[in-house]
Motif scaffolding. Structure first.
Motif, short mmCIF file in Angstrom:
data_model
loop_
_atom_site.label_atom_id
_atom_site.label_comp_id
_atom_site.label_asym_id
_atom_site.label_seq_id
_atom_site.Cartn_x
_atom_site.Cartn_y
_atom_site.Cartn_z
N LYS A 35 1.34 1.59 -5.59
CA LYS A 35 1.07 0.22 -5.14
C LYS A 35 -0.39 0.13 -4.73
CE LYS A 35 5.69 -0.64 -3.26
NZ LYS A 35 6.46 -0.93 -2.04
N ASP A 36 -0.88 -1.11 -4.54
CA ASP A 36 -2.25 -1.29 -4.06
C ASP A 36 -2.41 -0.67 -2.68
OD1 ASP A 36 -3.04 -2.66 -6.34
OD2 ASP A 36 -2.64 -4.64 -5.47
N SER A 37 -3.53 0.00 -2.45
CA SER A 37 -3.74 0.66 -1.16
C SER A 37 -4.11 -0.37 -0.09
CB SER A 37 -4.81 1.73 -1.26
OG SER A 37 -6.05 1.16 -1.59
N ASP A 38 -3.80 -0.04 1.14
CA ASP A 38 -4.10 -0.88 2.29
C ASP A 38 -5.30 -0.25 2.99
OD1 ASP A 38 -4.23 -1.96 4.90
OD2 ASP A 38 -2.07 -2.29 4.94
N PRO A 39 -6.36 -1.02 3.29
CA PRO A 39 -7.53 -0.44 3.94
C PRO A 39 -7.20 0.32 5.23
CG PRO A 39 -7.98 -2.70 3.29
CD PRO A 39 -6.52 -2.44 3.02
N LYS A 40 -6.15 -0.08 5.92
CA LYS A 40 -5.76 0.58 7.16
C LYS A 40 -5.27 2.01 6.90
CE LYS A 40 -2.78 -0.07 11.17
NZ LYS A 40 -1.76 -0.92 11.79
N TYR A 41 -4.65 2.25 5.75
CA TYR A 41 -4.06 3.56 5.43
C TYR A 41 -4.72 4.22 4.22
CZ TYR A 41 -0.45 1.80 8.51
OH TYR A 41 0.22 1.29 9.59
N ARG A 42 -5.86 3.72 3.80
CA ARG A 42 -6.51 4.18 2.59
C ARG A 42 -6.56 5.70 2.50
NH1 ARG A 42 -12.36 2.61 0.12
NH2 ARG A 42 -11.80 3.31 -1.94
#
Length: 58
Positions: free
Chosen positions: A8-15
């Motif tokens: 899935k697309d990554s989340d900047p918070k958990y990159r």
């Protein structure tokens, strides 16, 4: 960038992951030895290269 666990697309918070769940899955794989660097196996008791060996005790 996509999550290396679920794509899935990554989340900047958990990159580089998409969520805490995928980050924890990756950590679990590291801790259980799921990721290894290929090479020859060494005995744990072998001294590190360049370390003088201890003399045997009598």
């Amino acid at each position: 960038m996509s999550c290396p666990i679920c794509q899935k697309d990554s989340d900047p918070k958990y990159r580089p992951f998409c969520s805490r769940r995928c980050a924890d899955i990756d950590l679990g794989r590291w801790l259980k030895g799921g990721y290894v660097i290929p090479g020859t196996a060494q005995e744990e008791d072998d001294p590190a290269p360049g370390t003088p060996e201890e003399s045997p005790r009598h």
